[in-house]
Design a protein around this motif. Structure first.
Motif, mmCIF file in Angstrom:
data_model
loop_
_atom_site.group_PDB
_atom_site.id
_atom_site.type_symbol
_atom_site.label_atom_id
_atom_site.label_comp_id
_atom_site.label_asym_id
_atom_site.label_seq_id
_atom_site.Cartn_x
_atom_site.Cartn_y
_atom_site.Cartn_z
ATOM 1 N N LYS A 151 -84.872 2.845 38.075
ATOM 2 C CA LYS A 151 -85.111 1.779 39.063
ATOM 3 C C LYS A 151 -83.798 1.176 39.550
ATOM 4 O O LYS A 151 -83.632 0.902 40.735
ATOM 5 N N LYS A 188 -80.870 2.651 39.597
ATOM 6 C CA LYS A 188 -80.177 3.644 40.431
ATOM 7 C C LYS A 188 -80.769 3.676 41.835
ATOM 8 O O LYS A 188 -80.060 3.849 42.824
ATOM 9 N N GLU A 189 -82.090 3.523 41.885
ATOM 10 C CA GLU A 189 -82.761 3.510 43.184
ATOM 11 C C GLU A 189 -82.310 2.300 44.005
ATOM 12 O O GLU A 189 -82.052 2.411 45.212
ATOM 13 N N LYS A 190 -82.176 1.145 43.360
ATOM 14 C CA LYS A 190 -81.705 -0.062 44.044
ATOM 15 C C LYS A 190 -80.282 0.122 44.531
ATOM 16 O O LYS A 190 -79.926 -0.269 45.641
ATOM 17 N N THR A 204 -78.767 2.892 45.228
ATOM 18 C CA THR A 204 -78.731 3.850 46.331
ATOM 19 C C THR A 204 -79.082 3.162 47.643
ATOM 20 O O THR A 204 -78.445 3.403 48.688
ATOM 21 N N LYS A 205 -80.086 2.309 47.599
ATOM 22 C CA LYS A 205 -80.508 1.590 48.809
ATOM 23 C C LYS A 205 -79.425 0.633 49.296
ATOM 24 O O LYS A 205 -79.238 0.440 50.483
#
Length: 290
Positions: free
Chosen positions: A43, A45-47, A49-50
């Protein structure tokens, strides 16, 4: 009735099975903790990336997670060690188990180990045809390789289906199937593989592996269903796969100086040697120094 309903209270004057059960549960919990940490990391890493953040900004989180993963792995190792120690305690101790005097663990393993090495040594000395005839299979004429293996799986199993016998039966079957899988459905190749085991150091390694599998089956029988019910199937599979690999990994380091090919398995020295090997297996799992 599930296997968790067949847990007995252990050996008189020895610790209850509850300590062992708790150790297994704690191993399972480390997989839950690991999964939770992996989900949190995904989660984050996803943040990142965004937000298109720089790599330097990601380092502190990843380093912190790395430390957390190490702590989880260290705790898992501690709980695995604890599980092995508690299993030995519930069996009345290393000497009681390895001599077959424990009421819960060891007797069936020693009996099956003796049956396995007796069969292997007979094949090496007399050939597969005579050995199969001697144990009641009869002539190989008109029989398939599958017929041979099916008979041996039954021959190596004890008809008494208590937990100890079941653990020994499953371990015996796994050993027989492993050797059969290398034989390409050929009886002659199967015979040669067994001769190689007996003439070299492979029989000792096979014995150690059998005893390790036997110990694992005791843990699996008693607690796999319990962990599956409490932690779900994927956690249960990870838990017992890890325990099994840990047992077999430790056993690989055993290195007996005496060649077991020189042992007469049909005499007292054969029984004594199996007990010595079993004692060494338990000792390395129990992590004893002496």
């Amino acid at each position: 009735m599930g296997t968790t309903q067949r847990i007995n209270p252990g050996v008189k004057h020895q610790p209850n099975w509850g300590d062992l059960s708790n150790s297994i549960t704690q191993i399972a919990k480390t997989f839950e903790q690991e999964k939770k940490l992996e989900d949190e990391e995904a989660k984050e890493k996803e943040k990142e990336t965004k937000k298109d953040e720089k790599n330097d900004d990601k380092s502190p989180l990843l380093n912190d997670n790395s430390k957390q993963f190490k702590k989880i792995l260290d705790r898992r190792t501690e709980h695995i060690n604890s599980a092995f120690k508690n299993l030995v305690k519930t069996g009345g101790g290393r000497k009681a188990i390895s001599s077959g005097k424990s009421s819960s663990l060891g007797k069936a393993g020693l009996k099956s180990a003796g049956k396995l090495v007796s069969f292997f040594s007979s094949v090496a000395a007399n050939g597969i045809d005579k050995t199969l005839t001697d144990i009641g299979f009869g002539s190989l004429k008109g029989k398939s390789f599958k017929d041979v293996i099916d008979y041996l799986l039954i021959y190596c199993s004890d008809s008494n289906q208590g937990m100890d016998e079941t653990a020994a039966n499953k371990a015996s079957c796994e050993i027989m199937k492993e050797i059969a899988a290398q034989s390409d459905n050929d009886v002659n190749k199967y015979q040669e593989l067994i001769k190689e085991l007996v003439d070299g150091k492979g029989l000792e390694d096979t014995l150690c592996r059998f005893l390790g599998l036997y110990i694992f089956e005791h843990l699996s029988q008693r607690f796999e269903e319990k962990i599956q019910q409490e932690k779900k199937e994927d956690i249960s599979k990870q838990t017992f796969k890890t325990i099994k690999n840990d047992i077999l990994g430790r056993i690989k380091v055993l290195n007996q100086k005496r060649k077991v090919s020189k042992i007469d398995w049909n005499k007292t020295e054969g029984k004594v040697e199996i007990e010595k090997i079993f004692n060494s297996v338990i000792k390395i799992l129990y992590n004893e120094k002496n």
